[in-house]
Design a protein around this motif. Structure first.
Motif, PDB file in Angstrom:
ATOM      1  N   ILE A  92       0.844  -1.136  -0.062  1.00 35.02           N
ATOM      2  CA  ILE A  92      -0.028   0.034   0.093  1.00 35.02           C
ATOM      3  C   ILE A  92       0.977   1.189  -0.060  1.00 35.02           C
ATOM      4  O   ILE A  92       1.671   1.398   0.926  1.00 35.02           O
ATOM      5  CB  ILE A  92      -0.979   0.186   1.238  1.00 35.02           C
ATOM      6  CG1 ILE A  92      -1.799  -1.380   1.173  1.00 35.02           C
ATOM      7  CG2 ILE A  92      -1.710   1.370   1.392  1.00 35.02           C
ATOM      8  CD1 ILE A  92      -2.686  -1.284   2.510  1.00 35.02           C
ATOM      9  N   LEU A  93       0.773   2.001  -0.975  1.00 33.16           N
ATOM     10  CA  LEU A  93       1.540   3.288  -1.185  1.00 33.16           C
ATOM     11  C   LEU A  93       0.684   4.386  -0.913  1.00 33.16           C
ATOM     12  O   LEU A  93      -0.480   4.559  -1.889  1.00 33.16           O
ATOM     13  CB  LEU A  93       2.085   3.441  -2.590  1.00 33.16           C
ATOM     14  CG  LEU A  93       2.941   2.205  -3.095  1.00 33.16           C
ATOM     15  CD1 LEU A  93       3.482   2.548  -4.508  1.00 33.16           C
ATOM     16  CD2 LEU A  93       4.011   1.824  -2.081  1.00 33.16           C
ATOM     17  N   THR A 112      -4.866  12.748   0.159  1.00 30.90           N
ATOM     18  CA  THR A 112      -4.171  11.692   0.203  1.00 30.90           C
ATOM     19  C   THR A 112      -4.510  10.827  -0.800  1.00 30.90           C
ATOM     20  O   THR A 112      -5.656  10.559  -0.725  1.00 30.90           O
ATOM     21  CB  THR A 112      -4.428  11.162   1.652  1.00 30.90           C
ATOM     22  OG1 THR A 112      -3.928  12.162   2.688  1.00 30.90           O
ATOM     23  CG2 THR A 112      -3.516   9.766   1.903  1.00 30.90           C
ATOM     24  N   ILE A 113      -3.499  10.188  -1.456  1.00 28.98           N
ATOM     25  CA  ILE A 113      -3.726   9.330  -2.573  1.00 28.98           C
ATOM     26  C   ILE A 113      -3.061   7.670  -2.216  1.00 28.98           C
ATOM     27  O   ILE A 113      -2.037   7.773  -1.800  1.00 28.98           O
ATOM     28  CB  ILE A 113      -3.284   9.415  -3.911  1.00 28.98           C
ATOM     29  CG1 ILE A 113      -3.875  10.902  -4.272  1.00 28.98           C
ATOM     30  CG2 ILE A 113      -3.481   8.693  -4.993  1.00 28.98           C
ATOM     31  CD1 ILE A 113      -5.158  11.126  -4.709  1.00 28.98           C
ATOM     32  N   ILE A 114      -4.019   6.809  -2.251  1.00 23.59           N
ATOM     33  CA  ILE A 114      -3.327   5.549  -1.719  1.00 23.59           C
ATOM     34  C   ILE A 114      -3.461   4.639  -3.127  1.00 23.59           C
ATOM     35  O   ILE A 114      -4.434   4.639  -3.885  1.00 23.59           O
ATOM     36  CB  ILE A 114      -4.545   5.034  -0.788  1.00 23.59           C
ATOM     37  CG1 ILE A 114      -4.432   5.790   0.366  1.00 23.59           C
ATOM     38  CG2 ILE A 114      -4.000   3.559  -0.416  1.00 23.59           C
ATOM     39  CD1 ILE A 114      -5.402   5.386   1.491  1.00 23.59           C
ATOM     40  N   SER A 115      -2.533   4.025  -3.244  1.00 24.43           N
ATOM     41  CA  SER A 115      -2.376   2.989  -4.314  1.00 24.43           C
ATOM     42  C   SER A 115      -1.874   1.484  -3.746  1.00 24.43           C
ATOM     43  O   SER A 115      -1.020   1.521  -2.645  1.00 24.43           O
ATOM     44  CB  SER A 115      -1.157   3.333  -5.303  1.00 24.43           C
ATOM     45  OG  SER A 115      -1.459   4.716  -5.950  1.00 24.43           O
ATOM     46  N   LYS A 116      -2.650   0.705  -4.353  1.00 26.75           N
ATOM     47  CA  LYS A 116      -2.274  -0.578  -3.907  1.00 26.75           C
ATOM     48  C   LYS A 116      -1.963  -1.513  -5.021  1.00 26.75           C
ATOM     49  O   LYS A 116      -2.402  -1.635  -5.892  1.00 26.75           O
ATOM     50  CB  LYS A 116      -3.450  -1.391  -3.250  1.00 26.75           C
ATOM     51  CG  LYS A 116      -3.837  -0.651  -2.131  1.00 26.75           C
ATOM     52  CD  LYS A 116      -5.395  -1.069  -1.633  1.00 26.75           C
ATOM     53  CE  LYS A 116      -5.897  -0.341  -0.467  1.00 26.75           C
ATOM     54  NZ  LYS A 116      -7.189  -0.688   0.237  1.00 26.75           N
ATOM     55  N   LYS A 144       0.753   5.733 -11.200  1.00 27.87           N
ATOM     56  CA  LYS A 144      -0.773   5.825 -11.071  1.00 27.87           C
ATOM     57  C   LYS A 144      -1.150   6.683 -10.021  1.00 27.87           C
ATOM     58  O   LYS A 144      -2.196   7.523 -10.018  1.00 27.87           O
ATOM     59  CB  LYS A 144      -1.308   4.332 -10.893  1.00 27.87           C
ATOM     60  CG  LYS A 144      -2.833   4.290 -11.015  1.00 27.87           C
ATOM     61  CD  LYS A 144      -3.154   2.786 -10.813  1.00 27.87           C
ATOM     62  CE  LYS A 144      -2.496   1.875 -11.934  1.00 27.87           C
ATOM     63  NZ  LYS A 144      -3.015   0.582 -11.812  1.00 27.87           N
ATOM     64  N   ASN A 145      -0.391   6.535  -8.849  1.00 33.82           N
ATOM     65  CA  ASN A 145      -0.680   7.650  -7.901  1.00 33.82           C
ATOM     66  C   ASN A 145      -0.616   8.994  -8.043  1.00 33.82           C
ATOM     67  O   ASN A 145      -1.340   9.903  -7.836  1.00 33.82           O
ATOM     68  CB  ASN A 145       0.374   7.038  -6.591  1.00 33.82           C
ATOM     69  CG  ASN A 145      -0.204   7.846  -5.056  1.00 33.82           C
ATOM     70  OD1 ASN A 145      -0.067   9.020  -5.241  1.00 33.82           O
ATOM     71  ND2 ASN A 145      -0.411   7.061  -4.293  1.00 33.82           N
ATOM     72  N   ILE A 146       0.446   9.436  -8.807  1.00 30.85           N
ATOM     73  CA  ILE A 146       0.881  10.676  -9.026  1.00 30.85           C
ATOM     74  C   ILE A 146      -0.420  11.005 -10.083  1.00 30.85           C
ATOM     75  O   ILE A 146      -1.011  12.257 -10.091  1.00 30.85           O
ATOM     76  CB  ILE A 146       2.350  10.871  -9.642  1.00 30.85           C
ATOM     77  CG1 ILE A 146       3.094  10.656  -8.827  1.00 30.85           C
ATOM     78  CG2 ILE A 146       2.347  12.334 -10.315  1.00 30.85           C
ATOM     79  CD1 ILE A 146       4.799  10.605  -9.086  1.00 30.85           C
TER      80      ILE A 146
END
Length: 161
Positions: A92-93, A112-116, A144-146
């Motif tokens: 989890i980023l 806050t952006i969460i990438s998994k 993808k997060n950015i």
């Protein structure tokens, strides 16, 4: 017979190409922020994340916007064998983005952006293919997060000059 064959090929092409978008995505806000944003990056940030931020926003001495980021990586072993070797690992980023205009007092956006993503190591030792696969998954998740941050970006113009 040939007419049926040509008709089937034509229908196949029409249906297979139906999800293609031929319109370029408008990156108006990204164009505004590119080469016009100073970056304040948390010292514990992943190096791949820092490189991706610089590729999206540049690294300038003169800027109108300030982007402050805090990067957090969480790693959880989902499937563990009897010998305590992880068969599947979830990552989890989580990135806290705060965008300011000219000074820290003028906050224009915070999110806050969460990438998994999940990774399945192929062996306990060194495995070139597995390592390359992990690098690709990690870099893709950071990009993808950015991109999700840029897509969600709505600048609050209350303190802009």
């Amino acid at each position: 017979m040939i007419k049926k064959y040509i008709g089937c090929v034509f229908l196949f092409l029409v249906f297979s190409c139906s999800n293609i978008e031929l319109v370029l995505k408008d990156n108006g806000l990204l164009n505004t922020l590119r080469d016009n944003t100073g970056l304040i990056i948390d010292k514990n940030s992943e190096e791949r994340f820092v490189i991706a931020l610089h590729s999206y926003f540049g690294n300038n001495e003169v800027y109108d916007y300030i982007l402050k980021t805090k990067f957090l990586e969480k790693k959880e072993n989902r499937i563990v064998k009897n010998n305590q070797v992880a068969e599947k690992i979830d990552y989890i980023l989580e990135v806290d983005y705060t965008l300011f205009y000219k000074t820290i007092e003028c906050k224009v956006f915070k999110k806050t952006i969460i990438s998994k993503f999940s990774f399945t190591p192929k062996s306990a030792g060194y495995n070139f293919g597995s390592d390359k696969s992990f690098e690709r998954l990690y870099s893709s998740s950071i990009d993808k997060n950015i991109s999700n941050f840029i897509d969600a970006l709505q600048i609050n113009k209350s303190c802009l000059e």
